[in-house]
Design a protein around this motif. Structure first.
Motif, mmCIF file in Angstrom:
data_model
loop_
_atom_site.group_PDB
_atom_site.id
_atom_site.type_symbol
_atom_site.label_atom_id
_atom_site.label_comp_id
_atom_site.label_asym_id
_atom_site.label_seq_id
_atom_site.Cartn_x
_atom_site.Cartn_y
_atom_site.Cartn_z
ATOM 1 N N ALA A 108 0.942 -1.225 -0.068
ATOM 2 C CA ALA A 108 -0.146 0.032 -0.044
ATOM 3 C C ALA A 108 1.055 1.247 0.184
ATOM 4 N N GLU A 109 0.877 1.946 0.937
ATOM 5 C CA GLU A 109 1.461 3.241 1.082
ATOM 6 C C GLU A 109 2.885 3.223 1.565
ATOM 7 N N GLU A 110 3.788 3.957 0.923
ATOM 8 C CA GLU A 110 5.285 3.776 1.353
ATOM 9 C C GLU A 110 5.183 4.633 2.539
ATOM 10 N N VAL A 111 5.845 4.503 3.743
ATOM 11 C CA VAL A 111 5.970 5.021 4.829
ATOM 12 C C VAL A 111 7.443 5.452 5.133
ATOM 13 N N GLY A 112 7.914 6.427 5.146
ATOM 14 C CA GLY A 112 9.287 6.922 5.519
ATOM 15 C C GLY A 112 9.473 7.108 7.095
ATOM 16 N N GLU A 113 10.474 6.415 7.592
ATOM 17 C CA GLU A 113 10.844 6.127 9.045
ATOM 18 C C GLU A 113 12.173 6.620 9.208
ATOM 19 N N GLY A 114 12.661 7.223 8.508
ATOM 20 C CA GLY A 114 14.224 7.812 8.645
ATOM 21 C C GLY A 114 15.154 6.535 8.501
ATOM 22 N N HIS A 115 14.819 5.444 7.724
ATOM 23 C CA HIS A 115 15.432 4.410 7.631
ATOM 24 C C HIS A 115 16.395 4.377 6.461
ATOM 25 N N PRO A 116 17.470 3.736 6.398
ATOM 26 C CA PRO A 116 18.195 3.548 4.909
ATOM 27 C C PRO A 116 17.404 2.675 3.958
ATOM 28 N N PHE A 117 16.518 1.979 4.419
ATOM 29 C CA PHE A 117 15.612 0.645 3.704
ATOM 30 C C PHE A 117 14.329 1.492 3.638
ATOM 31 N N ARG A 118 13.401 0.469 2.805
ATOM 32 C CA ARG A 118 12.107 1.233 2.484
ATOM 33 C C ARG A 118 11.037 0.354 3.128
ATOM 34 N N THR A 119 10.030 1.011 3.599
ATOM 35 C CA THR A 119 9.125 0.425 4.546
ATOM 36 C C THR A 119 7.701 0.667 4.206
ATOM 37 N N PHE A 120 6.703 -0.222 3.987
ATOM 38 C CA PHE A 120 5.543 0.012 3.371
ATOM 39 C C PHE A 120 4.528 -0.474 4.208
ATOM 40 N N GLN A 121 3.317 -0.014 4.268
ATOM 41 C CA GLN A 121 2.024 -0.499 4.612
ATOM 42 C C GLN A 121 1.602 -1.734 4.013
ATOM 43 N N ILE A 122 1.022 -2.873 4.504
ATOM 44 C CA ILE A 122 0.962 -3.933 3.792
ATOM 45 C C ILE A 122 -0.783 -4.394 3.974
ATOM 46 N N MET A 123 -1.211 -5.019 2.713
ATOM 47 C CA MET A 123 -2.461 -5.829 2.849
ATOM 48 C C MET A 123 -2.395 -7.037 2.627
ATOM 49 N N PRO A 124 -2.341 -7.973 3.581
ATOM 50 C CA PRO A 124 -2.011 -9.468 3.621
ATOM 51 C C PRO A 124 -3.265 -10.217 2.746
ATOM 52 N N PHE A 125 -2.571 -11.155 2.407
ATOM 53 C CA PHE A 125 -3.499 -12.074 1.594
ATOM 54 C C PHE A 125 -4.054 -13.033 2.678
ATOM 55 N N MET A 126 -5.195 -12.995 3.326
ATOM 56 C CA MET A 126 -5.421 -13.870 4.602
ATOM 57 C C MET A 126 -5.521 -15.194 4.160
ATOM 58 N N SER A 127 -6.104 -15.592 3.079
ATOM 59 C CA SER A 127 -6.363 -16.964 2.604
ATOM 60 C C SER A 127 -5.026 -17.608 2.851
ATOM 61 N N ASP A 128 -3.953 -17.061 2.576
ATOM 62 C CA ASP A 128 -2.642 -17.990 2.527
ATOM 63 C C ASP A 128 -2.385 -18.551 3.992
ATOM 64 N N LEU A 129 -3.058 -17.891 5.116
ATOM 65 C CA LEU A 129 -2.906 -18.256 6.512
ATOM 66 C C LEU A 129 -3.753 -19.562 6.594
#
Length: 222
Positions: A108-129
């Motif tokens: 979903a949306e990329e969120v910046g938290e001051g890290h050198p790597f990238r972080t994103f909001q996620i929407m899981p495929f719950m059926s996989d669980l």
């Protein structure tokens, strides 16, 4: 689903945001194991953070056509969440880790938290669980026939005792992950809506590969 020492059943068991590791040609699927050799400083920092937290990282391919060495490539929208189940330091600044697939996620949306790597909001495929993911619908005989034809054509061997013991879910996902296909084909396998479709996609791609490299696929597959 049990992954390592953790159990993931409901949405609350998964984080809202995760660090994302973009890697062309890497395919992680639920229940699969992906070994990684980590050496770039930004990804060393990512795995430091993951180990200090919930041990979860999302594997995502860069979008098709993106330069593999781009610092911030556009990403495919679907990846797979993995839990770090094995972690070792090499002594020369690298990490050797193993990710166990938990479930597919949509970025979903990329969120910046001051890290050198990238972080994103996620929407899981719950059926996989769910343990009920259509294993019975897989045409196991057809899948094994094509797998055997691929091994024979390439003069390869397999541990058939292990293959026979594997359930359909493990078999389909493991064969998909170890397949020698390109990034577009691996993304197609990842995004298949269910296990039956993934198995059918794997068979179709393998038949195309055999026909391309060895001539008439009907002859190879006999």
């Amino acid at each position: 689903m049990h992954v390592g020492n953790a159990r993931y059943v409901k949405r609350e068991d998964l984080p809202q945001t995760v660090p994302v590791f973009p890697l062309t040609g890497a395919l992680l699927l639920p229940g699969g194991q992906l070994p990684l050799n980590i050496f770039e400083p930004r990804y060393l920092a990512m795995f430091d953070a993951a180990m200090a937290g919930d041990r979860l990282v999302a594997m995502v391919q860069p979008a098709m056509g993106e330069a593999p060495d781009s610092l911030r490539p556009a990403l495919s929208t679907v990846g797979c969440l993995g839990r770090i189940t094995s972690f070792a330091e090499t002594g020369d600044g690298r990490y050797i880790v193993s990710l166990a697939g938990v479930c597919r996620v949509r970025l979903a949306e990329e969120v910046g938290e001051g890290h050198p790597f990238r972080t994103f909001q996620i929407m899981p495929f719950m059926s996989d669980l769910s343990e009920e993911d259509g294993e019975a619908a897989v045409n196991r005989e057809e899948l094994l026939r094509v797998f055997r034809a691929y091994l024979d054509a390439n003069q390869l061997e397999a541990d058939w005792d292990s293959v026979e013991r594997a359930g359909n879910r493990m078999l389909v996902n493991s064969l998909s992950m170890m397949s020698p296909f390109g990034a577009p084909e691996k993304q197609a396998l990842l995004e298949a809506p269910d296990l039956k479709t993934r198995a059918e996609t794997l068979v179709a791609i393998t038949e195309i590969l055999l026909a391309r490299d060895f001539g008439d696929s009907d002859t190879v597959l006999q």
